[in-house]
Write an enzyme that holds these catalytic residues in place. Structure first.
Site: not given
Length: 775
Positions: A148, A213, A549
């Site tokens: 990520d 994220h 996600s």
């Protein structure tokens, strides 16, 4: 948008748009201009010949240009990434042992309470403890590897209080950088790696997350419990990961410029050597790319990870609701769609006369709760040189400041491609008080709009406002502050953005595999992100975002729990446990629906919604063997020579079946059943093998079938009688037309379920023809 599961904020939408462009540009530029980063994939690392060939290539071609080597791969597979011309790439592709050579692609991201919702959604009560207890005895500490944007180690979600020593089998490292040192790792974050790309700014040469994220996905999967977490009071509660006792290894493969395929492969290679149990990727290629398996870094890396016993969980992408948009669909990948949860972040509109219109959105506007503000339709506030359509949408520059100032403006998503955030910006810039945005698509997905009152309503709700506008001389309204509504019904429903099946690779493997919460998920964030901050307040340590996600780490967490409870289980057994115990109903006791209210199909949800409890004790599992995957490669069109180069597990006597063809993919031992190319006047038979893992030794399972209209489905035998744990039994499924062989105009869906008094093991079925449509 696919790839890195996107998170839906104004910044993120622009970020994903840039990533989408960069994917196309970078790939095409390498082919067009000839000079760029190429990936040279040479198959399994277990072959000494492959490793030798790779080293010879590197030594001969880069003897005086070592800086052109970007990455080398040697643990799980063999190859390298390097700066090459098109001619060099073409030359290398013809060398012995080279499986594929392709330009380095740039992939995109697919952007608390969700765990409580899953806990109460389970439809099967079995004698297991709560999910969080599965790994509490310390018998096996599972390690989750996450590819990520990095991690924010100071987040309270990553505290290691009461955690035991790092597992002795762990071989990873904590890479240091100017803003990240070894002390940033602990007994929770046990690994941290980053990957350098020649085109990256050196400020990103660190595992520290500058986007948010990776921090969000990591804490969703394995974050420690943090009480009183919220986004400035919204979605408040205890934020916790689904597998809070698991360890985290972060592999930073993404920066603001995207996620390069060469870095993704390097991360897979390291993760295999480091000793992770589960890998989680909330990223992928855009759905339009239609990348082949041998040029897809995620498919390549995942294949070799699974060979080493590592389950790979990937997001399905955010290109929904159109059919055929699902990505990360290789059969060795577990592909996750996204659904809503039973929490609604409501921001209602109050009209004159106190009529309330329900809306959705996160804002912190300081306006009156009484309807005292003039209300105007964007069309009526059109600037002189704007079109009527753009004014209705409240596009940039479309509104007249004198007509908007001091008013709440009603805007519409006329063309289907506009967003409330853009309309808000236009209304705000012209002196408006608030924005009401009409959009059936995004109504169920709350986005954050800062301090400017903004809410999203659907067209049915909008009709009442239009009626009020047309019948009132001086219409007024207000937009109420965001209210967190618990136990919202119906939930779950499929998120509008969640990418849908069928797979572009083959309809004989149903994708996605499963759906999980991916809407308005509260989890940890970077500690210094002023872009999400409210004026005069410190940056929030948590954020509420949406995307597939967010769904993938929910499944990753449950997979981690299963691994802790059953450490000898392989990737396919864990996937089977999750798929066959999924639920198909919502909290209204109806079937799960899509964003339109229509009943969801397996193309929307796969096997159904993730169950956190039933999956711990599935009763039976479908184990997809190494030979199954080899046969898949045969059926897909690879020759035996290439397959032997790719895989480390090719038996000495293995050959591709003489009649290898795509239709035979239906026969691999997958937990779902996909039958494509059905001609309407034939019988098609596939077999499946299940393993008894119920723990009771003797068990008798009886089959029940949900038969699609117009078909007959016969299962032989109708009972499976097991005499011991670990025993394997095989059954056949025969599909035939119920009528006179009429052509199949639409793909149809059914299911078969093996049951005892204790267990329910369900497999979805999809049947399609060469001419049938997906909806």
């Amino acid at each position: 948008m696919n790839g890195l599961t996107s998170f839906f904020t104004p910044f993120s939408l622009m970020f994903l748009f840039v990533l989408c462009i960069s994917f196309t540009t970078k790939t095409e530029a390498g082919l067009r201009n000839g000079d760029g980063i190429y990936i040279v994939y040479m198959g399994s690392a277990s072959s000494a010949a492959n490793a030798y060939r790779a080293q010879i290539l590197i030594n001969t071609m880069f003897k005086r240009r070592a800086n052109d080597i970007v990455h080398t791969y040697k643990h799980g597979f063999t190859g390298f990434a390097a700066r090459l011309t098109a001619e060099e790439a073409k030359l290398i592709s013809k060398k012995p042992g080279v499986v594929s050579v392709f330009p380095d692609p740039n992939y995109q991201l697919h952007t608390t309470h969700s765990w409580d919702f899953l806990k109460y959604q389970t439809s099967v009560k079995i004698d297991s403890g709560p999910p969080s207890s599965a790994a509490s005895d310390g018998s096996y500490d599972s390690i989750i590897g996450i590819l990520d944007t990095g991690i924010w180690p100071e987040s309270e979600s990553f505290n290691d209080k009461d955690m035991g020593p790092i597992p002795s089998r762990w071989k990873g490292t904590c890479m240091e950088a100017k803003d990240f040192n070894s002390s940033n790792c602990n007994r929770k974050i046990i690994g941290a790696r980053f990957y350098k790309s020649p085109d990256d700014d050196s400020e990103y040469f660190t595992t520290r997350d500058v986007i948010g994220h990776g921090t969000h996905t990591s804490s969703t999967a394995a974050g420690s419990a943090v009480e009183n977490a919220s986004y400035y009071g919204v979605a408040s509660g205890t934020a916790k990961g689904g597998s809070p006792n698991a360890r985290i290894a972060m592999y930073k493969v993404c920066n603001p410029g995207g996620c390069t395929g060469s870095s993704i492969l390097a991360a897979f290679d390291d993760a295999i050597a480091d000793g992770v149990d589960v890998l989680s990727l909330s990223l992928g290629a855009p759905s339009y790319a239609r990348i082949e398996l041998n040029t897809d870094p995620i498919a390549i890396g995942a294949f070799h990870a699974v060979e080493q016993g590592i389950l790979v969980v990937c997001s399905a992408g955010n290109d929904g609701p159109n059919g055929g948009t699902v990505v990360n669909t290789a059969p060795w990948i577990m592909t996750v769609a996204a659904n809503t949860i039973d929490r609604d972040l409501e921001s209602d509109v109050v009209l004159g006369g106190s009529k309330i219109i329900k809306g959705e959105g996160i804002h912190f506007g300081n306006v009156s709760k009484s309807p005292i503000y003039p209300l105007i339709h964007g069309k009526s506030a059109k600037s002189t040189d704007a079109s009527e359509s753009s004014a209705r949408t409240c596009d940039y520059g479309s509104l007249d400041q004198e007509k908007v100032k001091g008013k709440i403006v009603l805007c519409e998503n006329v063309d289907g491609s506009s967003y409330a955030s853009s309309a808000r910006d236009e209304v705000k810039s012209k002196g408006g008080i608030g924005c009401i945005f009409v959009d059936d698509k995004t109504r169920a997905v709350a986005s954050a709009y800062g301090t400017f009152p903004t809410t999203v309503i659907d067209s049915k709700e909008a009709a009442e406002i239009f009626s009020y506008l047309n019948s009132t001389k001086d219409p007024v309204a207000t937009i109420l502050p965001t209210l967190t509504v618990e136990k919202f019904t119906p939930a779950p429903s499929v998120a509008y953005f969640s990418s849908r099946g069928p797979s572009s690779i083959t309809r004989n493997i149903l994708k996605p595999d499963i759906t999980a919460p991916g809407v308005a998920i509260l989890a940890a964030w970077t500690g210094q992100d002023t872009s999400i901050s409210l004026e005069g307040k410190p940056p929030s340590q948590f954020n509420v975002i949406s995307g597939t996600s967010m769904a993938a780490p929910h499944v990753t967490a449950v997979a981690s729990l299963i691994k802790s409870l059953h450490p000898t289980w392989g990737p396919s057994a864990i996937r089977s446990a999750i798929m066959t115990t999924a639920t198909q109903t919502n909290n209204d006791k109806g079937l799960i629906t899509t964003e339109t209210g229509a009943t969801a199909t397996p193309y929307d949800t796969g096997a159904g919604e993730l169950s956190t409890t039933a999956s711990m004790q599935p009763g039976l599992v479908y184990e997809t063997t190494a030979t199954d995957y080899l046969n898949f490669l045969c059926y897909y069109g690879y020759n035996i020579s290439t397959i032997k180069t790719i895989s480390k597990e090719v038996p000495a006597n293995f050959t591709c079946p003489a009649d290898s063809k795509l239709d035979l993919i239906s026969t691999i031992n997958y937990p779902s059943i996909g039958i494509s190319g059905y001609k309407g006047n034939e019988n098609k038979t596939v077999s499946r093998t299940v393993t008894n893992v119920g723990g009771d030794g003797v068990a008798v399972y009886t089959v029940s079938v949900e038969t699609p209209p117009g078909f007959n489905i016969q299962v032989t035998p109708e009972k499976l009688q097991f005499t011991k744990d670990g025993e394997k039994l095989t059954y056949q499924v025969t599909v035939s037309a119920a009528g006179a062989g009429a052509s199949l105009k639409q793909d149809v869906f059914g299911a078969l379920t093996w049951s005892t008094a204790k267990y329910r093991v369900r497999s979805p079925i999809v049947i399609s023809s060469e001419t049938s449509t997906t909806n």
